[in-house]
Design a protein around this motif. Structure first.
Motif, PDB file in Angstrom:
ATOM      1  N   SER A   1       0.814  -1.354  -0.059  1.00 15.18           N
ATOM      2  CA  SER A   1      -0.059  -0.140   0.040  1.00 15.18           C
ATOM      3  C   SER A   1       0.779   1.350   0.152  1.00 15.18           C
ATOM      4  O   SER A   1       2.048   1.405   0.388  1.00 15.18           O
ATOM      5  CB  SER A   1      -0.630   0.142   1.404  1.00 15.18           C
ATOM      6  OG  SER A   1      -0.122   0.275   2.391  1.00 15.18           O
TER       7      SER A   1
ATOM      8  N   GLU B   1      -5.962  -4.450   0.096  1.00 13.82           N
ATOM      9  CA  GLU B   1      -6.710  -4.727   1.519  1.00 13.82           C
ATOM     10  C   GLU B   1      -8.196  -4.920   1.429  1.00 13.82           C
ATOM     11  O   GLU B   1      -8.915  -3.974   1.818  1.00 13.82           O
ATOM     12  CB  GLU B   1      -6.301  -3.809   2.731  1.00 13.82           C
ATOM     13  CG  GLU B   1      -4.774  -3.756   3.201  1.00 13.82           C
ATOM     14  CD  GLU B   1      -4.769  -5.180   3.832  1.00 13.82           C
ATOM     15  OE1 GLU B   1      -5.451  -5.730   4.368  1.00 13.82           O
ATOM     16  OE2 GLU B   1      -3.494  -5.580   3.967  1.00 13.82           O
TER      17      GLU B   1
ATOM     18  N   ASP C   1      -8.759   3.506   2.999  1.00 15.72           N
ATOM     19  CA  ASP C   1      -8.689   2.776   1.794  1.00 15.72           C
ATOM     20  C   ASP C   1     -10.235   2.969   0.965  1.00 15.72           C
ATOM     21  O   ASP C   1     -10.200   3.059  -0.180  1.00 15.72           O
ATOM     22  CB  ASP C   1      -8.378   1.479   2.064  1.00 15.72           C
ATOM     23  CG  ASP C   1      -7.083   1.265   2.130  1.00 15.72           C
ATOM     24  OD1 ASP C   1      -6.305   2.106   1.970  1.00 15.72           O
ATOM     25  OD2 ASP C   1      -6.390   0.339   2.643  1.00 15.72           O
ATOM     26  N   PHE C   2     -11.275   3.069   2.098  1.00  9.54           N
ATOM     27  CA  PHE C   2     -12.436   2.938   1.166  1.00  9.54           C
ATOM     28  C   PHE C   2     -12.997   3.974   0.367  1.00  9.54           C
ATOM     29  O   PHE C   2     -13.630   3.846  -0.533  1.00  9.54           O
ATOM     30  CB  PHE C   2     -13.564   2.308   2.077  1.00  9.54           C
ATOM     31  CG  PHE C   2     -13.905   3.396   3.338  1.00  9.54           C
ATOM     32  CD1 PHE C   2     -14.958   4.429   2.920  1.00  9.54           C
ATOM     33  CD2 PHE C   2     -13.367   3.051   4.515  1.00  9.54           C
ATOM     34  CE1 PHE C   2     -15.182   5.144   4.001  1.00  9.54           C
ATOM     35  CE2 PHE C   2     -13.730   3.778   5.488  1.00  9.54           C
ATOM     36  CZ  PHE C   2     -14.615   5.065   5.282  1.00  9.54           C
TER      37      PHE C   2
ATOM     38  N   ARG D   1     -10.813   5.769  -1.166  1.00  9.23           N
ATOM     39  CA  ARG D   1      -9.921   5.463  -2.478  1.00  9.23           C
ATOM     40  C   ARG D   1     -11.006   4.326  -3.317  1.00  9.23           C
ATOM     41  O   ARG D   1     -11.059   4.607  -4.544  1.00  9.23           O
ATOM     42  CB  ARG D   1      -8.602   4.981  -2.254  1.00  9.23           C
ATOM     43  CG  ARG D   1      -7.944   4.745  -3.454  1.00  9.23           C
ATOM     44  CD  ARG D   1      -6.428   4.581  -3.174  1.00  9.23           C
ATOM     45  NE  ARG D   1      -6.455   3.298  -2.250  1.00  9.23           N
ATOM     46  CZ  ARG D   1      -5.228   2.831  -1.931  1.00  9.23           C
ATOM     47  NH1 ARG D   1      -4.030   3.642  -1.934  1.00  9.23           N
ATOM     48  NH2 ARG D   1      -5.133   1.699  -1.575  1.00  9.23           N
ATOM     49  N   THR D   2     -11.343   3.566  -2.715  1.00 11.49           N
ATOM     50  CA  THR D   2     -12.134   2.555  -3.842  1.00 11.49           C
ATOM     51  C   THR D   2     -13.413   3.173  -4.231  1.00 11.49           C
ATOM     52  O   THR D   2     -13.728   3.306  -5.356  1.00 11.49           O
ATOM     53  CB  THR D   2     -12.912   1.340  -2.603  1.00 11.49           C
ATOM     54  OG1 THR D   2     -11.486   0.755  -1.802  1.00 11.49           O
ATOM     55  CG2 THR D   2     -13.465   0.394  -3.552  1.00 11.49           C
TER      56      THR D   2
ATOM     57  N   GLY E   1     -14.753  -6.366  -3.854  1.00 12.41           N
ATOM     58  CA  GLY E   1     -14.004  -5.534  -4.328  1.00 12.41           C
ATOM     59  C   GLY E   1     -14.214  -5.919  -5.952  1.00 12.41           C
ATOM     60  O   GLY E   1     -13.835  -4.682  -6.760  1.00 12.41           O
TER      61      GLY E   1
ATOM     62  N   THR F   1      -9.950  -2.999   4.699  1.00 14.60           N
ATOM     63  CA  THR F   1     -10.228  -1.612   4.592  1.00 14.60           C
ATOM     64  C   THR F   1     -10.673  -1.004   3.162  1.00 14.60           C
ATOM     65  O   THR F   1     -10.943   0.247   3.699  1.00 14.60           O
ATOM     66  CB  THR F   1      -8.914  -1.064   5.064  1.00 14.60           C
ATOM     67  OG1 THR F   1      -8.055  -1.402   4.073  1.00 14.60           O
ATOM     68  CG2 THR F   1      -8.697  -1.351   6.541  1.00 14.60           C
ATOM     69  N   ALA F   2     -10.762  -1.867   2.199  1.00 16.31           N
ATOM     70  CA  ALA F   2     -11.335  -1.156   0.972  1.00 16.31           C
ATOM     71  C   ALA F   2     -12.802  -0.995   0.881  1.00 16.31           C
ATOM     72  O   ALA F   2     -13.133  -0.334  -0.073  1.00 16.31           O
ATOM     73  CB  ALA F   2     -10.766  -1.937  -0.041  1.00 16.31           C
TER      74      ALA F   2
ATOM     75  N   GLN G   1     -12.679  -9.413  -0.915  1.00 17.48           N
ATOM     76  CA  GLN G   1     -12.176  -9.272  -2.041  1.00 17.48           C
ATOM     77  C   GLN G   1     -13.038  -9.593  -3.103  1.00 17.48           C
ATOM     78  O   GLN G   1     -12.967  -8.908  -4.324  1.00 17.48           O
ATOM     79  CB  GLN G   1     -10.978  -9.938  -1.976  1.00 17.48           C
ATOM     80  CG  GLN G   1      -9.800  -9.473  -3.068  1.00 17.48           C
ATOM     81  CD  GLN G   1      -9.379  -8.023  -2.773  1.00 17.48           C
ATOM     82  OE1 GLN G   1     -10.481  -7.350  -2.977  1.00 17.48           O
ATOM     83  NE2 GLN G   1      -8.266  -7.803  -2.733  1.00 17.48           N
TER      84      GLN G   1
ATOM     85  N   PHE H   1      -8.095  -3.337  -5.115  1.00 14.21           N
ATOM     86  CA  PHE H   1      -7.223  -2.990  -3.991  1.00 14.21           C
ATOM     87  C   PHE H   1      -6.649  -4.134  -3.305  1.00 14.21           C
ATOM     88  O   PHE H   1      -7.257  -5.362  -3.226  1.00 14.21           O
ATOM     89  CB  PHE H   1      -7.525  -1.836  -3.235  1.00 14.21           C
ATOM     90  CG  PHE H   1      -7.885  -0.440  -3.992  1.00 14.21           C
ATOM     91  CD1 PHE H   1      -6.792   0.184  -4.173  1.00 14.21           C
ATOM     92  CD2 PHE H   1      -9.151  -0.416  -4.425  1.00 14.21           C
ATOM     93  CE1 PHE H   1      -7.114   1.577  -5.069  1.00 14.21           C
ATOM     94  CE2 PHE H   1      -9.133   0.732  -5.072  1.00 14.21           C
ATOM     95  CZ  PHE H   1      -8.364   1.871  -5.405  1.00 14.21           C
TER      96      PHE H   1
END
Lengths: 325, 286, 328, 316
Positions: B2, C99, D211-212, D214-215, C165, C102-103, C162, C97
């Motif tokens: 990251s 992770e 991060d989310f 950014r998603t 995602g 957290t994504a 994921q 992404f």
């Protein structure tokens, strides 16, 4: 044949999340594990996240207490020792952690970090020589003696893992448990640390328990291997044999999912396999039942015990056992 | 991997802002401390000297900041007030902060039920605003410096206990703590050798912020007549006295209030500056 | 031959510094990627591989800028304003992404998080979009998709998250899919299935895939072409098979030799000495020169130029140049 | 979910009981005889004994506490020595001023702080960010009661727009009442707004680096929509937590501001009770304030449950 250095018998660890009010839940992180580790060997433990391998590691070095079962180290049941005796005994087993950035106190100099166990274990007269021993140990792990005066953040990940190794070895332990020591490292540095472990075993005669999720790493370094799944050991045997001819279906799956350089995705898809989301905790039966391609009705109700399969290996599977019976 | 650079070299704008906050905080707080210390040996006039003839004189006509309804020199009173205010705040934060820190360290080390109980107790003490507990104390102990100190300190204990416990709980699961346990060290030694140094920056920041808060609370208490008894001047009582003369002598309400605001402002700036320099985790925006 | 879908020319990514040149993190990147093609970007920490991925989709962290040229179907992306980039992100370029924990937005139902992009780009109603989201969840092999769509992220396992995602990235059928370490945080048994799902969509929908990973095994399994990055520069590029079987860069050779594998007897692994350099402390000359077993004096004084052998094969190494010129 | 709610309510009740024990205990155990304090030093011994009996001071402590608690449930808080009226009625009457004042101050501080904090975070290092930071620093440093004095000086003494203090009573109509509450509410709200602005800015900045977000941006969502749809719901959790914690300071501020503006509220009552050594009233006022703080924090917990599904699933 010398007796095993570590004998683990029926080791179980439950975690209960405490609540101020109301019901508390129990999760079984480690379930009735029995295991022997030979003197001078490198014992690999492989498993996925949540398989209980880290819990087992922490119990082996008495950083945690089991719910039941025992760990006999060099003939002594470490959890029945009084607190002071256990503390003294700790010099014989040390641990190396996964995260090279979290395992060294950022506020202390490297010399102090490595010398810390000596301050507790060494006798008063030996303390004066701490800095000499730290310097010697730094050399052993391939770092200059001047490193002692620096802070951890001045080192790279691989170097920090060397420092962690030096701290673990300074009490001249008989056993070092390394929990995923190379997982956080770059490939080009990983090999250095693996070589270091091999060197230390050969020169210092330390017994290693080496934990990893990476089959290739275990295959590379371990003499014997234990495969863990859902808090249980499902297969134990000489590393090369286990990986060449897995007997437990879970070991088989692990072997098949590992990607080597000549694998190609789409060649033999996993999709066909029976896959379900695990339905909470199964009370009886095999924990791998839901995903197992060769499961039979018996697997859902009766828990398979870890037993010899006749080829010098231990396997916990009804289907395998029935072959030999 | 990251992408999350923590501090980037060349991020000049923020580092300038950081150090300017720190410098401003240090200067203001330093000047304040100096004034408080000077007042112990020298003030333009004795702060209690009554000169009825010069009562309610505007600033610059009689003394730098004018005089009050009894003709006392406002500057001298503000200077002595600085000492009274600072010393009370420091004593309260020292008492409350150290007790709270010990409680927080203990709670984090003990975990489980003791921790839950300690935090519950904090909630309960926290539910009593310091002014009200000072009123309770004042009703029985009589008013005075120690009533104020104890009331503020009692409030500081749960504040520090919470901050320290929260910070220490973040440290305890770290692997270097596990390594220290593996090295045979007990929870006491670990708390002192590993946990405390690693949360010291949070504690230092909290001390500066709470000093500011203590000054505010001390001023409030003496405004209500619960602080140091007369004749020794306090900023809060000077403000309380000024209420009667808002129309004739507005400067009486300005000088001590400004002193309080500046003191708190300086300490807050210092706290901010310290936080930014001691733990530069300010994330970068995407 | 059609123009490639993605064309990157001389891309540099650097930390902005007030006045003067920025601090470079990634330099001199050029690549082409056609529809239906798969390109693996492999490198260790600090190689700049994730920055490259973020740079293409225009989501570099604040304070980090890029220069050079990124063309998608002939359109320059770098000069575009954020509003215009918003029409490209999600619709033309999808991104996955590293992770999964957290994504995803913890306070939003996963179905809504997938539907959001559909509503945004296609202007359909939330109801229709949610139906689409369930279909997408089904496509990424989530059982009971209709029920799962109403779950919050914390109720799903890492592998399932994921997949969500992936569903988000696929929602608007982008032409280019960028996956930044999509399986690094997952268990091996889940990893293979995630890669299969990606592979399936690339094959069936003619999508281009740019897969970023530190894991040679992942790249070997899913990418036809590979680019090797080290310390912010490309070291080698070519068909994955060729790069792995006949590495021209000493760095690639070192990486392959360092892969953990069964030892014969008492042999040790062939480790690369030294440590991965940080972007602020690069050695002079070639970036690998301080660790390279084959270095000559010249390696430590000049940065070797990128040498292309044609057919997408290229390498950055002085020794490779001299070897080629001696042979020719 | 139901189990979780029940647990929270049980915890609330336990906290309330603990606070009542604490307050009663401190008042009782502190040195000094309430009867003697009430009568002054010159009281005769038999008068004192009579008052002690009247006040029930001759009974053992736990019994007195139970009586007091039982009284609480029947709405009986005892009666005031100085006013000679039941304390309960007095408290309710005073609350009718203090509660609207506190509510007004909270609304005002939220209306100032949240937009300011969010804008500051969204345009980090911009003009608004710097202005918000200066505003926050100053308003945190300025004590509310001094701000009250300054406001009186400006609006009442100099400009004569508002009364310098006092309260006409609700029967006088809404407009004059709000006129009287306007300046006190500002004096109470501004320091709160400073704290909240900083917390909001920090929380939004924190979430924006997640991060989310950014998603969401990778989906093609614009900066603005990502801010409001993704960042805000997550950032509000710490903001309301601080709002709850700050309520303690709001109460403390109310005591002072009511005195500055001479408003007959609960804070003023507390001060008067102190001056007049009216222990029963003090006990009641402190109890009411503490209960208010606890209940507000309970409401905050409920709001967190609504905002964050992770906290809800804690029960499952």
């Amino acid at each position: 044949m010398p007796p095993p250095l570590v004998e683990i018998a029926n080791l179980t660890r439950d975690f209960r999340n405490h609540r101020f009010f109301g019901i508390s839940q129990t999760t079984r992180a480690l379930d009735d594990v029995t295991l022997q580790i030979d003197q001078g060997s490198i014992f690999g433990i492989v498993g996925e996240s949540g398989s209980g391998k880290s819990t087992l590691a922490r119990l082996m070095v008495a950083l945690d207490r089991p719910t039941s079962g025992k760990v006999v180290f060099d003939g002594e049941d470490i959890f029945s020792l009084p607190a002071a005796a256990l503390r003294h005994h700790r010099r014989n087993f040390q641990m190396v952690f996964q995260d090279p950035f979290g395992s060294l106190d950022p506020r202390q100099k490297v010399g102090r970090i490595i010398g810390e166990p000596l301050h507790v274990f060494a006798s008063q007269s030996a303390r004066g020589r701490v800095s000499e021993r730290v310097a010697a140990m730094l050399e052993n792990v391939g770092l200059p003696a001047t490193a002692a005066d620096l802070y951890p953040h001045q080192f790279s990940g691989g170097q920090r893992q060397r420092i962690a190794m030096a701290r673990a070895l300074i009490t001249e332990p008989k056993l070092v448990v390394a929990d995923e020591p190379v997982s956080a490292l770059d490939l080009s540095v990983q090999a250095q640390i693996l070589n270091l472990v091999l060197d230390l075993r050969d020169t210092q005669g330390v017994t290693f328990v080496f934990i990893s999720h990476n089959l290739a790493v275990i295959d590379c370094i371990a003499d014997k291997v234990g495969v863990m799944h859902s808090g249980r050991l499902v297969e134990v045997g000489p590393a090369h044999e286990v990986f060449d001819q897995p007997r437990h279906p879970y070991t088989h799956e692990l072997r098949a999912s590992a990607l080597s350089l000549d694998n190609e995705i789409g060649a033999n898809p996993v999709a066909a396999r029976r896959r379900q989301t695990p339905l909470g905790k199964l009370t009886g039966g095999c924990a791998y039942y839901a995903q197992c391609p060769i499961a039979v009705a018996r697997c859902s109700v009766e828990r398979p015990q870890l037993r010899p399969d006749g080829t010098g290996r231990l396997v916990a599977c009804h289907q395998v056992a029935s072959v030999t019976e | 991997m990251s992408v999350r650079p923590t501090v980037l070299p060349g991020d000049k704008r923020t580092s300038v802002a950081r150090s300017s906050k720190l410098v401003a905080g240090l200067v203001i707080t330093g000047v304040l401390c100096a004034i408080a210390l000077v007042s112990l040996v020298w003030t333009p006039l004795p702060p209690t000297k009554i000169q009825i003839a010069y009562k309610l004189t505007a600033p610059l006509q009689q003394g730098l900041l004018g005089t009050d309804q009894l003709g006392r020199d406002v500057l001298s009173m503000v200077m002595v007030g600085a000492w009274n205010s600072l010393s009370t705040a420091v004593a309260a934060v020292a008492i409350g902060g150290s007790l709270g820190t010990v409680a927080g360290l203990f709670a984090a080390a003990a975990r489980g039920t003791p921790e839950a109980l300690a935090m519950r107790a904090c909630d309960i003490v926290f539910a009593l605003p310091p002014i009200l507990s000072a009123m309770m104390l004042g009703a029985f102990l009589g008013t005075g410096r120690w009533t104020a100190i104890i009331a503020i300190a009692v409030f500081m204990i749960p504040v520090f206990a919470r901050v320290v416990c929260g910070a220490a709980r973040q440290i305890w699961p770290r692997d270097y703590i596990q390594a220290a346990r593996g090295a045979g060290k007990g929870p006491m030694l670990i708390s002192i050798e590993h946990v405390l140094p690693n949360i010291s920056s949070q504690i230092i920041v909290q001390v500066t912020i709470q000093l500011g808060l203590a000054i505010l609370t001390e001023a409030s208490l003496s405004f209500l007549g619960l602080g140091m008894p007369p004749p020794s001047p306090t900023w809060g009582r000077m403000l309380a006295d000024s209420q009667t003369y808002l129309a004739q002598a507005p400067w009486l309400a300005v000088a001590p209030g400004l002193a309080i605001a500046l003191a708190v402002f300086g300490l807050n700036m210092l706290g901010d500056g310290l936080r930014d320099t001691l733990d530069p985790r300010t994330p970068l925006l995407r | 031959m059609n123009a490639p879908l993605l064309e990157i020319d001389n891309l540099s990514i650097a930390i902005d510094r007030p006045g003067g040149a920025g601090l470079p993190l990634l330099t001199d990147i050029s690549l082409q990627l056609g529809r239906g093609e798969t390109l693996g970007i492999v490198g260790e920490s600090g190689s700049g591989k994730s920055l490259l991925a973020l740079g293409v989709i225009g989501l570099l962290p604040e304070g980090i800028g890029s220069s050079g040229s990124i063309r998608l179907d002939g359109t320059e992306l770098l000069p575009l304003a954020d509003d215009d980039l918003c029409k490209v992100r999600g619709r033309r370029i999808g991104m996955i992404f590293q992770e999964p924990m957290t994504a995803l937005n913890p306070v939003m139902k996963v179905g809504d998080q997938i539907a959001e992009g559909i509503v945004w780009h296609r202007g359909v109603g939330w109801c229709d979009a949610r139906r689409d989201a369930v279909r997408l969840l089904d496509q990424v092999r989530i059982p009971d998709a209709a029920i799962r769509a109403k779950s919050y992220p914390h109720e799903l396992s890492g592998g399932q998250r994921q997949r969500v995602g992936i569903a988000i990235a696929l929602a608007s059928k982008p032409d280019l899919l960028i996956a930044d370490e999509p399986t690094t945080a997952l268990d091996v048994s889940v990893q293979k299935e995630i890669l299969e799902i990606l592979d399936e969509h690339v094959r069936n929908d003619g999508m281009a895939l740019m897969l970023v990973s530190h894991d040679l095994g992942v790249i070997a399994a899913s990418c036809r072409r590979t680019m090797v990055l080290y310390a912010g520069a490309r070291m080698e590029e070519g068909l994955t098979e060729e790069v792995l079987s006949d590495p021209r860069s000493p760095y690639t050779r070192g990486l392959l030799a360092a892969l953990p594998q069964r030892r014969i007897g008492d042999r040790r692994l062939a480790a690369i000495p030294g440590n991965v350099p940080g972007f602020a402390a690069l050695p002079p000359g070639c970036r690998f020169s301080d660790r390279c077993p084959d270095r000559i004096e010249r390696c430590q004084t000049e940065l070797p130029a990128w040498r292309s052998f044609g057919n997408g094969r290229g390498v950055r190494c002085i020794r490779a140049e001299t070897a080629a010129s001696e042979a020719g | 979910m139901v189990a979780l709610l029940l647990r929270r309510i049980a915890s609330l009740i336990l906290t309330l009981v603990a606070v009542s024990v604490l307050i009663y205990g401190i008042m009782d155990l502190l040195p000094g005889d309430p009867a003697a304090i009430a009568l002054g030093t010159s009281a005769a011994a038999d008068t004192l004994a009579a008052l002690r009996q009247e006040m029930g001071l001759d009974q053992p402590l736990p019994l007195r506490y139970v009586h007091w608690l039982a009284g609480l449930f029947s709405g009986d808080l005892g009666s005031s020595y100085t006013y000679g009226v039941p304390v309960a009625g007095l408290v309710v009457e005073r609350l009718s001023l203090t509660l609207p004042l506190a509510a007004l101050a909270i609304v005002l501080s939220v209306l100032i702080a949240v937009p300011l904090g969010v804008t500051a975070a969204a345009r980090r290092n911009g003009f608004i960010d710097h202005a918000a930071s200066i505003f926050a620093q100053i308003s945190i440093a300025v004590p509310g009661f001094w701000l009250g004095l300054l406001l009186i000086m400006l609006f009442a003494v100099e400009l004569g727009w508002t009364p310098a203090g006092g309260f006409p009573g609700w029967q006088a109509g809404l407009l004059p009442c709000f006129g009287a509450l306007a300046l006190p509410a500002v004096a109470l709200a501004l320091p709160q707004a400073g704290v909240l602005t900083r917390v909001t800015r920090a929380a939004v900045l924190d979430v924006l680096s997640e991060d989310f977000v950014r998603t969401a941006r990778a989906k093609g969502i614009s900066r603005q929509v990502a801010l409001w749809r993704h960042a805000m719901p997550n950032a509000m959790v710490p903001v309301i937590t601080i709002l709850g914690l700050q309520f303690t300071f709001l109460v403390a501020g109310a005591v002072l501001v009511e005195n500055v503006f001479n408003l007959p509220g609960l804070g003023r009552l507390a001060y008067q009770a102190l001056v007049q050594r009216d222990i029963v009233v003090m006990q009641a006022v402190i109890l009411v304030f503490s209960v208010l703080v606890i209940v507000v924090n309970f409401i905050v917990e409920l709001a967190q449950l609504v905002l964050d599904p992770r906290m809800r699933s804690d029960a499952a």
